[in-house]
Write an enzyme that holds these catalytic residues in place. Structure first.
Site, PDB file in Angstrom:
ATOM      1  N   PRO A   1      56.138  29.414  48.590  1.00 43.09           N
ATOM      2  CG  PRO A   1      54.246  29.154  47.289  1.00 43.09           C
ATOM      3  CD  PRO A   1      55.730  29.203  47.198  1.00 43.09           C
ATOM      4  CG  ASN A   2      51.574  28.924  52.086  1.00 39.03           C
ATOM      5  OD1 ASN A   2      51.134  29.941  52.607  1.00 39.03           O
ATOM      6  ND2 ASN A   2      51.095  28.442  50.958  1.00 39.03           N
TER       7      ASN A   2
ATOM      8  NE  ARG B   1      52.014  24.750  54.632  1.00 38.71           N
ATOM      9  CZ  ARG B   1      52.541  24.547  53.440  1.00 38.71           C
ATOM     10  NH1 ARG B   1      53.828  24.736  53.248  1.00 38.71           N
ATOM     11  NH2 ARG B   1      51.791  24.172  52.433  1.00 38.71           N
TER      12      ARG B   1
ATOM     13  CE1 TYR C   1      54.272  20.107  53.662  1.00 34.34           C
ATOM     14  CE2 TYR C   1      52.499  21.246  54.810  1.00 34.34           C
ATOM     15  CZ  TYR C   1      53.011  20.672  53.658  1.00 34.34           C
ATOM     16  OH  TYR C   1      52.265  20.662  52.507  1.00 34.34           O
TER      17      TYR C   1
ATOM     18  CG  ASN D   1      59.847  22.787  49.461  1.00 36.05           C
ATOM     19  OD1 ASN D   1      58.927  22.716  48.645  1.00 36.05           O
ATOM     20  ND2 ASN D   1      59.738  22.350  50.713  1.00 36.05           N
TER      21      ASN D   1
ATOM     22  CB  ALA E   1      51.236  25.196  46.208  1.00 39.14           C
TER      23      ALA E   1
ATOM     24  CG  HIS F   1      51.790  20.643  42.984  1.00 41.70           C
ATOM     25  ND1 HIS F   1      52.529  19.474  43.057  1.00 41.70           N
ATOM     26  CD2 HIS F   1      51.717  21.116  44.268  1.00 41.70           C
ATOM     27  CE1 HIS F   1      52.861  19.250  44.321  1.00 41.70           C
ATOM     28  NE2 HIS F   1      52.385  20.238  45.081  1.00 41.70           N
TER      29      HIS F   1
ATOM     30  CG  ASP G   1      59.472  27.950  30.782  1.00 42.18           C
ATOM     31  OD1 ASP G   1      59.605  26.711  30.659  1.00 42.18           O
ATOM     32  OD2 ASP G   1      58.590  28.599  30.188  1.00 42.18           O
TER      33      ASP G   1
ATOM     34  CD  GLU H   1      60.162  19.252  42.436  1.00 41.46           C
ATOM     35  OE1 GLU H   1      60.190  19.712  41.275  1.00 41.46           O
ATOM     36  OE2 GLU H   1      59.311  18.440  42.829  1.00 41.46           O
TER      37      GLU H   1
ATOM     38  CG  HIS I   1      58.515  18.245  47.441  1.00 42.07           C
ATOM     39  ND1 HIS I   1      57.914  19.466  47.260  1.00 42.07           N
ATOM     40  CD2 HIS I   1      58.896  17.819  46.214  1.00 42.07           C
ATOM     41  CE1 HIS I   1      57.924  19.756  45.976  1.00 42.07           C
ATOM     42  NE2 HIS I   1      58.521  18.779  45.317  1.00 42.07           N
TER      43      HIS I   1
ATOM     44  CB  SER J   1      54.958  16.132  52.800  1.00 40.74           C
ATOM     45  OG  SER J   1      54.652  16.843  51.605  1.00 40.74           O
TER      46      SER J   1
ATOM     47  NE  ARG K   1      50.573  16.086  51.752  1.00 40.10           N
ATOM     48  CZ  ARG K   1      50.796  17.400  51.887  1.00 40.10           C
ATOM     49  NH1 ARG K   1      51.979  17.895  51.563  1.00 40.10           N
ATOM     50  NH2 ARG K   1      49.852  18.203  52.332  1.00 40.10           N
TER      51      ARG K   1
ATOM     52  NE  ARG L   1      49.158  18.442  49.043  1.00 39.97           N
ATOM     53  CZ  ARG L   1      49.103  19.751  49.287  1.00 39.97           C
ATOM     54  NH1 ARG L   1      50.066  20.552  48.864  1.00 39.97           N
ATOM     55  NH2 ARG L   1      48.098  20.256  49.964  1.00 39.97           N
TER      56      ARG L   1
HETATM   57  C1  DQA Z   1      55.710  20.800  49.857  1.00 38.35           C
HETATM   58  C2  DQA Z   1      54.604  19.964  49.195  1.00 38.35           C
HETATM   59  C3  DQA Z   1      53.668  20.835  48.380  1.00 38.35           C
HETATM   60  O1  DQA Z   1      52.647  20.052  47.793  1.00 38.35           O
HETATM   61  C4  DQA Z   1      53.018  21.882  49.261  1.00 38.35           C
HETATM   62  O2  DQA Z   1      52.212  22.735  48.495  1.00 38.35           O
HETATM   63  C5  DQA Z   1      54.020  22.660  50.064  1.00 38.35           C
HETATM   64  C6  DQA Z   1      55.128  21.943  50.677  1.00 38.35           C
HETATM   65  C7  DQA Z   1      56.591  19.964  50.807  1.00 38.35           C
HETATM   66  O3  DQA Z   1      57.674  20.439  51.157  1.00 38.35           O
HETATM   67  O4  DQA Z   1      56.215  18.862  51.209  1.00 38.35           O
HETATM   68  O5  DQA Z   1      53.874  23.856  50.266  1.00 38.35           O
HETATM   69  O6  DQA Z   1      56.542  21.324  48.835  1.00 38.35           O
END
Ligand code: DQA
Length: 146
Positions: A10-11, A18, A23, A75, A78, A81, A88, A99, A101, A103, A108, A112
């Site tokens: 998401p996002n 953003r 980011y 990635n 959110a 977390h 699963d 995995e 990220h 950031s 942070r 997170r």
């Molecule tokens: C993220 C870090 C997450 O905490 C956050 O919710 C994101 C982006 C990152 O790529 O740094 O959406 O996964």
């Protein structure tokens, strides 16, 4: 040919606009193009998928399993977390997963720092910006290199 799917949660479709201080300025399309170029040099067949919906990401993980994908780079945004369901799906399919990220989630807000997904992954790369994806791709390339 080695097949890898890169999943974004998401996002992450909003990358570029953003919170660029956190980011970066690069869009997801730009990141995809760069990774496709890198994958071509490794002779890896790359798929790319983004969704804001937990279930759709889970469906993609199942699909990757059915279609014999060799690795996943995710990635989870959110969902990192708190999504036991994505965790699963990764452990159910047993596809080697990294995995990533953009950031540094350990530098942070406290919420997170914890990933419920990382324990079922072969590794976690956090805080290198777009290079986190490139490093993950390189690591999978090395893992599958004969
Ligand atoms: C993220 C870090 C997450 O905490 C956050 O919710 C994101 C982006 C990152 O790529 O740094 O959406 O996964």
């Amino acid at each position: 040919m080695i097949r890898i799917i890169i999943l974004n949660g998401p996002n992450l479709n909003l990358l570029g606009t953003r919170e660029p201080g956190i980011y970066g300025n690069q869009t997801l399309q730009f990141i995809q193009k760069r990774l496709e170029e890198e994958a071509a040099t490794y002779r890896i067949d790359l798929d790319f998928y983004q969704s804001n919906h937990e279930g759709k990401l889970i469906d993609k993980i199942h699909e990757a399993y059915k279609n014999g994908f060799n690795g996943i780079i995710i990635n989870p945004g959110a969902f990192t977390h708190y999504s036991y369901a994505i965790r699963d799906a990764i452990s159910a399919t047993n596809i080697p997963t990294i995995e990533v990220h953009l950031s540094n989630i350990h530098a942070r807000e406290e919420f997170r720092a914890k990933s419920v997904i990382a324990p079922v992954c072969i590794g976690q790369i956090s805080g290198l910006g777009v290079d986190a994806y490139s490093a993950a791709l390189f690591a999978l390339h090395r893992r599958f290199q004969s």
